[in-house]
Design an enzyme around this catalytic site. Structure first.
Site, PDB file in Angstrom:
ATOM      1  N   ASP A  66      41.758   6.176  20.578  1.00 25.59           N
ATOM      2  CA  ASP A  66      40.354   6.560  20.674  1.00 25.59           C
ATOM      3  C   ASP A  66      39.662   5.559  21.592  1.00 25.59           C
ATOM      4  OD1 ASP A  66      38.092   8.288  19.683  1.00 25.59           O
ATOM      5  OD2 ASP A  66      37.320   6.329  19.096  1.00 25.59           O
ATOM      6  N   GLU A 126      35.649   3.976  22.901  1.00 26.80           N
ATOM      7  CA  GLU A 126      34.190   3.918  22.815  1.00 26.80           C
ATOM      8  C   GLU A 126      33.674   3.743  24.236  1.00 26.80           C
ATOM      9  OE1 GLU A 126      32.629   4.630  20.125  1.00 26.80           O
ATOM     10  OE2 GLU A 126      34.442   4.645  18.891  1.00 26.80           O
ATOM     11  N   HIS A 154      33.154   4.915  14.303  1.00 23.60           N
ATOM     12  CA  HIS A 154      32.659   4.719  15.666  1.00 23.60           C
ATOM     13  C   HIS A 154      33.076   3.368  16.238  1.00 23.60           C
ATOM     14  CE1 HIS A 154      30.583   8.483  15.665  1.00 23.60           C
ATOM     15  NE2 HIS A 154      29.840   8.148  14.640  1.00 23.60           N
ATOM     16  N   ASP A 197      38.405   4.797  14.377  1.00 24.31           N
ATOM     17  CA  ASP A 197      38.554   6.240  14.594  1.00 24.31           C
ATOM     18  C   ASP A 197      39.991   6.606  14.950  1.00 24.31           C
ATOM     19  OD1 ASP A 197      35.916   6.486  14.037  1.00 24.31           O
ATOM     20  OD2 ASP A 197      35.260   6.976  16.068  1.00 24.31           O
TER      21      ASP A 197
END
Length: 469
Positions: free
Chosen positions: A281, A283, A423, A428
């Site tokens: 994942d 950000e 998040h 995640d």
């Protein structure tokens, strides 16, 4: 052929056929009546009656289909998905039968069966706990045995893929690439010299010594290759002379002996259990892959349906621009935190090495992969690994009409995301990995045992999200 279609699609086709049959019968009856009346001036009246009857029939069929879809087909699909989750993914939450009120005794029967499954699962869990305790004792004894061997140890399958490595071997392997179960030895060692030594081992059946260069050519290792008796594969012992090893270092073990039996087949024919996965994942500074930037990457590996706790990748990324306050409010990453972090080119290269031999898995993969593809040329890597998307897998397992957000999947499959980790890239990624691990046995129970079969099913839901393969 119809068995390949979903229940909802088959019911829709049934009502379409019913409507067409009704139109044909109505049209035929009106035509027969008009022919027998033998009055041409009645043509307009018969035509008007036919159109009115046809549209009324279509409207009636559509209305009944919508009611049937909402109150029968969808509840059956949801109930089946919940039962499959309980049977194969270890989900223990109560069945939601509120939507199944028009299904007669089916919901009650499903609840009764679920209770029986829970009782059986409890018995199985107790047996598994006893076996796990036994395996932990075996692992402790194995670690103690390796402690008496003052060299790094790697067990390798017949296809030269890693089956076991200890802490010292991990330190040696990490000089060329991240140590990973089921990874090819070619990532770490020069295969020319290794295969020559392996050939001597196979011919003699006895221990063989060899000097083999690292994959980068920087190191030269003194190795001993030992056969595994009647089992496939072999053991590599790194002598400490050139490897910089210390006998007193900790020797944690990472292994999966089932990898010794793994066959190397074409990707489409590979079983899901035989593949390695990297779940990741990111950000970012915003939601626009064509202009925003990555600020964090988190990933972990899944081998044979389980998360390998020691094989993770996590890094902050300096986006080369200020991080908007609105984005920082979501993921908590500020300009101060990314100072000194690698840029996307360096971070992407490191992540590519970590994921080089695996199938990439992500939730809403097109979003995350778009950032990596955009910087592929700058990073000097090609993101050509196969990709699975848990959004599409959710559509395959639970139906396209369901909610496929990560939070919805976690709720559906009893996966908990600690609020502090939501998040964050690693938080995640871990949630996605746990969801994915619970999906794997459900896919197999669906009859989707190979990667090719899963990919074919996910492509049928391409309207939900872009296919990355």
């Amino acid at each position: 052929m119809l068995s390949r279609f979903s229940l909802r699609l088959r019911i829709f086709l049934f009502f379409c056929l019913l409507a067409l049959g009704g139109l044909a019968v109505t049209g035929g009856a009106l035509w027969l009546g008009y022919s027998r009346a033998d009055q041409p001036e009645l043509m307009d009246a018969f035509l008007f009656s036919g159109l009115l009857s046809g549209f009324s029939l279509l409207g009636l069929c559509a209305a009944i289909w919508l009611l049937f879809d909402e109150n029968v087909a969808k509840p059956i699909e949801r109930l089946a998905a919940q039962m499959r989750a309980r049977a194969h993914a270890g989900v223990r939450r109560e069945l939601d039968t509120r939507d199944a009120r028009y299904l007669g005794d089916l919901a009650a029967a499903a609840e009764g069966l679920a209770g029986q499954l829970d009782a059986s699962a409890l018995t199985a869990a107790e047996a598994i706990a006893r076996e796990t305790e036994h395996l932990e004792a075996e692992k402790t004894r194995l670690a103690a045995l390796l402690t008496d061997i003052p060299v790094a140890t790697v067990m390798v399958g017949p296809a030269h893929q890693i089956v076991l490595y200890d802490g010292q071997a991990a330190a040696v392997l990490a000089q060329d690439a991240p140590p990973r179960l089921n990874a090819p030895l070619s990532d770490y060692l020069d295969l020319t010299g290794l295969e020559a030594a392996y050939g001597r081992l196979m011919r003699s059946g006895k221990e063989v010594a060899a000097s083999v260069k690292s994959a980068s050519g920087v190191q030269l290792y003194d190795l001993r290759l030992k056969p595994l008796g009647g089992a496939p594969g072999y053991i590599i012992l790194f002598e400490s002379t050139h490897a910089g090893l210390y006998p007193d270092d900790a020797r944690p073990l990472v292994y999966d002996f089932a990898l010794l039996e793994t066959d190397r087949a074409d990707l489409d024919k590979c079983t899901l259990k035989g593949l390695s996965f990297v779940v990741f994942d990111t950000e970012t500074t915003g939601l626009l892959p064509h202009k925003d930037e990555i600020v964090q990457i988190g990933a972990l590996r899944v081998v044979r349906g389980r998360i390998i706790e020691s094989e993770t990748f996590e890094t902050l990324v300096n986006p080369g621009r200020p991080i908007p306050a609105a984005s920082t409010k979501v993921h908590g990453i500020s300009d101060v935190l990314v100072q000194g972090a690698p840029d996307i080119a360096g971070a992407a290269r490191d992540f590519h090495r970590f994921a080089s031999d695996a199938v990439i898995v992500a939730h809403n993969a097109p979003f995350d992969m778009a950032f990596l593809h955009r910087h592929a040329k700058r990073s000097g890597v090609a993101w050509d690994q196969p990709v699975l998307d848990t959004v599409l897998l959710s559509a395959v397992l639970f139906g396209a009409s369901q909610n496929h957000t990560l939070d919805a999947l976690c709720d559906r499959l009893d996966v908990t995301i600690p609020p502090a980790l939501r998040h964050t890239a690693m938080g995640d990624a871990r949630a996605t990995a746990e969801v994915f691990c619970k999906m794997l046995p459900m896919l197999e129970a669906h009859g989707l045992t190979t990667f090719g079969a899963v990919l074919e099913q996910t492509r049928r839901h391409g309207r939900l999200i872009e296919d990355m393969n």
